[in-house]
Motif scaffolding. Sequence first.
Motif, PDB file in Angstrom:
ATOM      1  N   ILE A 105      -1.607  -8.292  -5.204  1.00  0.00           N
ATOM      2  CA  ILE A 105      -0.775  -9.370  -5.707  1.00  0.00           C
ATOM      3  C   ILE A 105       0.087  -8.812  -6.836  1.00  0.00           C
ATOM      4  O   ILE A 105      -0.228  -7.755  -7.402  1.00  0.00           O
ATOM      5  CB  ILE A 105      -1.661 -10.538  -6.189  1.00  0.00           C
ATOM      6  N   VAL A 106       1.137  -9.525  -7.172  1.00  0.00           N
ATOM      7  CA  VAL A 106       2.037  -9.086  -8.235  1.00  0.00           C
ATOM      8  C   VAL A 106       1.269  -8.861  -9.537  1.00  0.00           C
ATOM      9  O   VAL A 106       0.341  -9.607  -9.859  1.00  0.00           O
ATOM     10  CB  VAL A 106       3.157 -10.129  -8.439  1.00  0.00           C
ATOM     11  N   ASN A 107       1.672  -7.809 -10.255  1.00  0.00           N
ATOM     12  CA  ASN A 107       1.094  -7.446 -11.556  1.00  0.00           C
ATOM     13  C   ASN A 107      -0.361  -6.988 -11.470  1.00  0.00           C
ATOM     14  O   ASN A 107      -1.067  -6.977 -12.501  1.00  0.00           O
ATOM     15  CB  ASN A 107       1.216  -8.592 -12.567  1.00  0.00           C
ATOM     16  N   ASP A 108      -0.783  -6.608 -10.283  1.00  0.00           N
ATOM     17  CA  ASP A 108      -2.140  -6.090 -10.115  1.00  0.00           C
ATOM     18  C   ASP A 108      -2.130  -4.966  -9.092  1.00  0.00           C
ATOM     19  O   ASP A 108      -1.432  -5.067  -8.065  1.00  0.00           O
ATOM     20  CB  ASP A 108      -3.075  -7.201  -9.648  1.00  0.00           C
TER      21      ASP A 108
ATOM     22  N   VAL B 140       1.769   3.647 -10.131  1.00  0.00           N
ATOM     23  CA  VAL B 140       2.524   2.592  -9.444  1.00  0.00           C
ATOM     24  C   VAL B 140       2.766   1.444 -10.411  1.00  0.00           C
ATOM     25  O   VAL B 140       2.172   1.370 -11.491  1.00  0.00           O
ATOM     26  CB  VAL B 140       1.776   2.054  -8.204  1.00  0.00           C
ATOM     27  N   SER B 141       3.626   0.548  -9.998  1.00  0.00           N
ATOM     28  CA  SER B 141       3.828  -0.712 -10.696  1.00  0.00           C
ATOM     29  C   SER B 141       4.092  -1.789  -9.640  1.00  0.00           C
ATOM     30  O   SER B 141       4.522  -1.482  -8.522  1.00  0.00           O
ATOM     31  CB  SER B 141       5.003  -0.625 -11.672  1.00  0.00           C
ATOM     32  N   ARG B 142       3.827  -3.022  -9.991  1.00  0.00           N
ATOM     33  CA  ARG B 142       4.095  -4.132  -9.068  1.00  0.00           C
ATOM     34  C   ARG B 142       4.594  -5.314  -9.902  1.00  0.00           C
ATOM     35  O   ARG B 142       3.897  -6.296 -10.123  1.00  0.00           O
ATOM     36  CB  ARG B 142       2.831  -4.512  -8.298  1.00  0.00           C
ATOM     37  N   GLU B 143       5.827  -5.207 -10.333  1.00  0.00           N
ATOM     38  CA  GLU B 143       6.437  -6.244 -11.166  1.00  0.00           C
ATOM     39  C   GLU B 143       7.048  -7.350 -10.333  1.00  0.00           C
ATOM     40  O   GLU B 143       7.233  -8.474 -10.815  1.00  0.00           O
ATOM     41  CB  GLU B 143       7.475  -5.615 -12.091  1.00  0.00           C
ATOM     42  N   LYS B 144       7.391  -7.042  -9.099  1.00  0.00           N
ATOM     43  CA  LYS B 144       7.967  -8.033  -8.192  1.00  0.00           C
ATOM     44  C   LYS B 144       7.213  -7.996  -6.869  1.00  0.00           C
ATOM     45  O   LYS B 144       6.742  -6.943  -6.450  1.00  0.00           O
ATOM     46  CB  LYS B 144       9.451  -7.735  -7.945  1.00  0.00           C
ATOM     47  N   LYS B 145       7.166  -9.116  -6.201  1.00  0.00           N
ATOM     48  CA  LYS B 145       6.424  -9.212  -4.951  1.00  0.00           C
ATOM     49  C   LYS B 145       6.991  -8.244  -3.912  1.00  0.00           C
ATOM     50  O   LYS B 145       6.251  -7.653  -3.135  1.00  0.00           O
ATOM     51  CB  LYS B 145       6.493 -10.641  -4.419  1.00  0.00           C
TER      52      LYS B 145
ATOM     53  N   TYR C   9       0.832  -1.203   0.000  1.00  0.00           N
ATOM     54  CA  TYR C   9       0.000   0.000   0.000  1.00  0.00           C
ATOM     55  C   TYR C   9       0.869   1.258   0.000  1.00  0.00           C
ATOM     56  O   TYR C   9       1.963   1.259   0.568  1.00  0.00           O
ATOM     57  CB  TYR C   9      -0.881   0.035   1.261  1.00  0.00           C
ATOM     58  N   TRP C  10       0.328   2.307  -0.572  1.00  0.00           N
ATOM     59  CA  TRP C  10       0.939   3.628  -0.461  1.00  0.00           C
ATOM     60  C   TRP C  10      -0.073   4.586   0.151  1.00  0.00           C
ATOM     61  O   TRP C  10      -1.223   4.674  -0.301  1.00  0.00           O
ATOM     62  CB  TRP C  10       1.354   4.178  -1.831  1.00  0.00           C
TER      63      TRP C  10
END
Lengths: 115, 113
Positions: free
Chosen positions: A51-54, A66-71, A33-34
């Motif tokens: 979850i990753v990529n979401d 934002v991005s979430r490419e890695k856990k 979270y931010w």
Amino acid sequence: DGGITQSPKYLFRKEGQNVTLSCEQNLNHDAMYWYRQDPGQGLRLIYYSQIVNDFQKGDIAEGYSVSREKKESFPLTVTSAQKNPTAFYLCASLRTASSYNSPLHFGNGTRLTVT
Amino acid sequence: GESVGLHLPTLSVQEGDNSIINCAYSNSASDYFIWYKQESGKGPQFIIDIRSNMDKRQGQRVTVLLNKTVKHLSLQIAATQPGDSAVYFCAENQETSGSRLTFGEGTQLTVNP
């Protein structure tokens, strides 16, 4: 020790520039979270990722990405479209998004000043 | 919308006294509550939590009381120490909101030696 690392602690930028805040966790948590914190106010949710990529928009997502490419990583970019970017930014994590009755773990924040 | 708020923005106590920080919430569906402590320039630190099936929970020098009838939460700190000086936040959650906590504005606790 497991935890959340935010860097840098202080960040200064000129108006009109994009800036990316780093958040890394080694807790093996799925959800991140931010939050934004302004003086005398409660924390307001910018973006979150279950979850990753979401990821999903929070209450004040405009002007942020934002991005979430890695856990373990969930960087936040404050774009030039954000009208009042100067604030204290907090990253947090949770074991899983369904763990609603567990406390969020927080990093120590990044104080962004835009002039 | 629904919110979590605090009755007092500041609280000043003498070292050794007991402190009580209050929090009101308006969402009757909330069933999980947390207290955080935030020292200057740092992130919030978890203190204690309580679920709605309880009305009291104790930790080390801290007690949280929950009164669901009047939607009120309090944090009691026993024998307050200078190191307890910080901003204290309450937060609430409910199963249908997933993990999106709602935070109060915070109370600044100052402990005088």
